[in-house]
Design a protein around this motif. Sequence first.
Motif, PDB file in Angstrom:
ATOM      1  N   ALA A   1    -145.468  52.827 -61.183  1.00  0.00           N
ATOM      2  CA  ALA A   1    -144.354  52.492 -62.073  1.00  0.00           C
ATOM      3  C   ALA A   1    -144.612  51.079 -62.619  1.00  0.00           C
ATOM      4  N   VAL A   2    -144.193  50.852 -63.855  1.00  0.00           N
ATOM      5  CA  VAL A   2    -144.536  49.596 -64.519  1.00  0.00           C
ATOM      6  C   VAL A   2    -143.275  48.780 -64.790  1.00  0.00           C
ATOM      7  N   PHE A   3    -143.258  47.562 -64.282  1.00  0.00           N
ATOM      8  CA  PHE A   3    -142.163  46.643 -64.567  1.00  0.00           C
ATOM      9  C   PHE A   3    -142.722  45.446 -65.325  1.00  0.00           C
ATOM     10  N   ALA A   4    -142.004  45.016 -66.348  1.00  0.00           N
ATOM     11  CA  ALA A   4    -142.404  43.838 -67.124  1.00  0.00           C
ATOM     12  C   ALA A   4    -141.262  42.838 -67.129  1.00  0.00           C
ATOM     13  N   ALA A   5    -141.513  41.687 -66.540  1.00  0.00           N
ATOM     14  CA  ALA A   5    -140.538  40.597 -66.583  1.00  0.00           C
ATOM     15  C   ALA A   5    -140.759  39.767 -67.839  1.00  0.00           C
ATOM     16  N   ALA A   6    -139.829  38.848 -68.093  1.00  0.00           N
ATOM     17  CA  ALA A   6    -139.933  38.032 -69.313  1.00  0.00           C
ATOM     18  C   ALA A   6    -141.247  37.264 -69.361  1.00  0.00           C
ATOM     19  N   ASP A   7    -141.698  36.776 -68.206  1.00  0.00           N
ATOM     20  CA  ASP A   7    -142.934  35.985 -68.179  1.00  0.00           C
ATOM     21  C   ASP A   7    -144.169  36.804 -68.533  1.00  0.00           C
ATOM     22  N   ASP A   8    -144.105  38.104 -68.389  1.00  0.00           N
ATOM     23  CA  ASP A   8    -145.268  38.943 -68.679  1.00  0.00           C
ATOM     24  C   ASP A   8    -145.640  38.914 -70.159  1.00  0.00           C
ATOM     25  N   TRP A   9    -144.674  38.578 -71.007  1.00  0.00           N
ATOM     26  CA  TRP A   9    -144.923  38.668 -72.443  1.00  0.00           C
ATOM     27  C   TRP A   9    -145.356  37.344 -73.050  1.00  0.00           C
ATOM     28  N   GLY A  10    -145.056  36.215 -72.388  1.00  0.00           N
ATOM     29  CA  GLY A  10    -145.308  34.927 -73.015  1.00  0.00           C
ATOM     30  C   GLY A  10    -146.580  34.261 -72.552  1.00  0.00           C
ATOM     31  N   SER A  11    -146.890  33.155 -73.201  1.00  0.00           N
ATOM     32  CA  SER A  11    -148.084  32.394 -72.824  1.00  0.00           C
ATOM     33  C   SER A  11    -147.898  31.652 -71.519  1.00  0.00           C
ATOM     34  N   GLY A  12    -146.622  31.506 -71.068  1.00  0.00           N
ATOM     35  CA  GLY A  12    -146.350  30.778 -69.840  1.00  0.00           C
ATOM     36  C   GLY A  12    -146.344  31.660 -68.620  1.00  0.00           C
ATOM     37  N   ALA A  13    -147.049  32.777 -68.655  1.00  0.00           N
ATOM     38  CA  ALA A  13    -147.040  33.701 -67.532  1.00  0.00           C
ATOM     39  C   ALA A  13    -147.534  33.019 -66.263  1.00  0.00           C
ATOM     40  N   SER A  14    -146.848  33.304 -65.175  1.00  0.00           N
ATOM     41  CA  SER A  14    -147.235  32.727 -63.904  1.00  0.00           C
ATOM     42  C   SER A  14    -148.346  33.554 -63.279  1.00  0.00           C
ATOM     43  N   ALA A  15    -148.877  33.033 -62.169  1.00  0.00           N
ATOM     44  CA  ALA A  15    -149.984  33.722 -61.509  1.00  0.00           C
ATOM     45  C   ALA A  15    -149.574  35.142 -61.150  1.00  0.00           C
ATOM     46  N   GLY A  16    -150.407  36.084 -61.480  1.00  0.00           N
ATOM     47  CA  GLY A  16    -150.124  37.477 -61.142  1.00  0.00           C
ATOM     48  C   GLY A  16    -149.509  38.258 -62.274  1.00  0.00           C
ATOM     49  N   THR A  17    -148.815  37.590 -63.197  1.00  0.00           N
ATOM     50  CA  THR A  17    -148.167  38.331 -64.268  1.00  0.00           C
ATOM     51  C   THR A  17    -149.156  38.818 -65.320  1.00  0.00           C
ATOM     52  N   ASP A  18    -150.385  38.303 -65.278  1.00  0.00           N
ATOM     53  CA  ASP A  18    -151.372  38.776 -66.249  1.00  0.00           C
ATOM     54  C   ASP A  18    -151.908  40.149 -65.874  1.00  0.00           C
ATOM     55  N   THR A  19    -151.326  40.776 -64.872  1.00  0.00           N
ATOM     56  CA  THR A  19    -151.773  42.104 -64.482  1.00  0.00           C
ATOM     57  C   THR A  19    -151.009  43.201 -65.224  1.00  0.00           C
ATOM     58  N   LEU A  20    -150.087  42.829 -66.117  1.00  0.00           N
ATOM     59  CA  LEU A  20    -149.344  43.868 -66.837  1.00  0.00           C
ATOM     60  C   LEU A  20    -150.258  44.837 -67.579  1.00  0.00           C
ATOM     61  N   PRO A  21    -151.265  44.371 -68.346  1.00  0.00           N
ATOM     62  CA  PRO A  21    -152.149  45.332 -69.014  1.00  0.00           C
ATOM     63  C   PRO A  21    -152.839  46.279 -68.024  1.00  0.00           C
ATOM     64  N   ALA A  22    -153.201  45.763 -66.859  1.00  0.00           N
ATOM     65  CA  ALA A  22    -153.842  46.627 -65.865  1.00  0.00           C
ATOM     66  C   ALA A  22    -152.863  47.667 -65.329  1.00  0.00           C
ATOM     67  N   ARG A  23    -151.614  47.260 -65.110  1.00  0.00           N
ATOM     68  CA  ARG A  23    -150.615  48.213 -64.622  1.00  0.00           C
ATOM     69  C   ARG A  23    -150.323  49.278 -65.676  1.00  0.00           C
ATOM     70  N   VAL A  24    -150.225  48.845 -66.923  1.00  0.00           N
ATOM     71  CA  VAL A  24    -149.990  49.795 -68.014  1.00  0.00           C
ATOM     72  C   VAL A  24    -151.133  50.801 -68.089  1.00  0.00           C
TER      73      VAL A  24
END
Length: 207
Positions: A147-170
Amino acid sequence: MTTHRLVVVTAGLGRPSATRLLADRLTEATGRHLADAGRHAEPEVIELRELATDIAGHLVTGFPAPTLRAALDAVENADGLIAVSPVFAASYSGLFKSFFDLLDPAVLTGKPVLIAATGGTPRHSLALEYALRPLFVYLHATVVPTAVFAAADDWGSGASAGTDTLPARVDRAAAELAALLPAARPARAAEEQVVPFEQQLAALRPD
């Protein structure tokens, strides 16, 4: 080439909507995985915000407006479903739940469903597992493991560590959905033949 009817239900309320954006990315990724397998996706997006009045009307009258009827029929006839909701008060939105309350409880039986959600912070991500997944399991759908969850940080340039995995989860969730879609669309069951009542009576008469 097998063509799959892929229906995308998105319950985002704003425009532009992060929920719609996530739905689009999942749809694109699923189409890409199907294309890699020599198949084709025919997506149809249902924006629940455009059906809000019809959904409320159906809940109180018991009858769907034509546009809502078409949306319900699309879900019923889909080969696979992508369902995306914003998280409000630790669960899916009321609009999202109300739409699925209007479906015949049997139409999602065995249907592959990819669930996803959006929210302000990663703290909402568990809503996928204690709210969305139980809903579709109750409806006897086949829910993809990821299942894929996207928080606000996943979309912006200020993503915190770990949030850059959204494309992989998708990508992983889309691959799982594509794998669950049957390689060939099952043939429709032959319509039940209706035997006229007079013919049934004649069959019961003694010779």
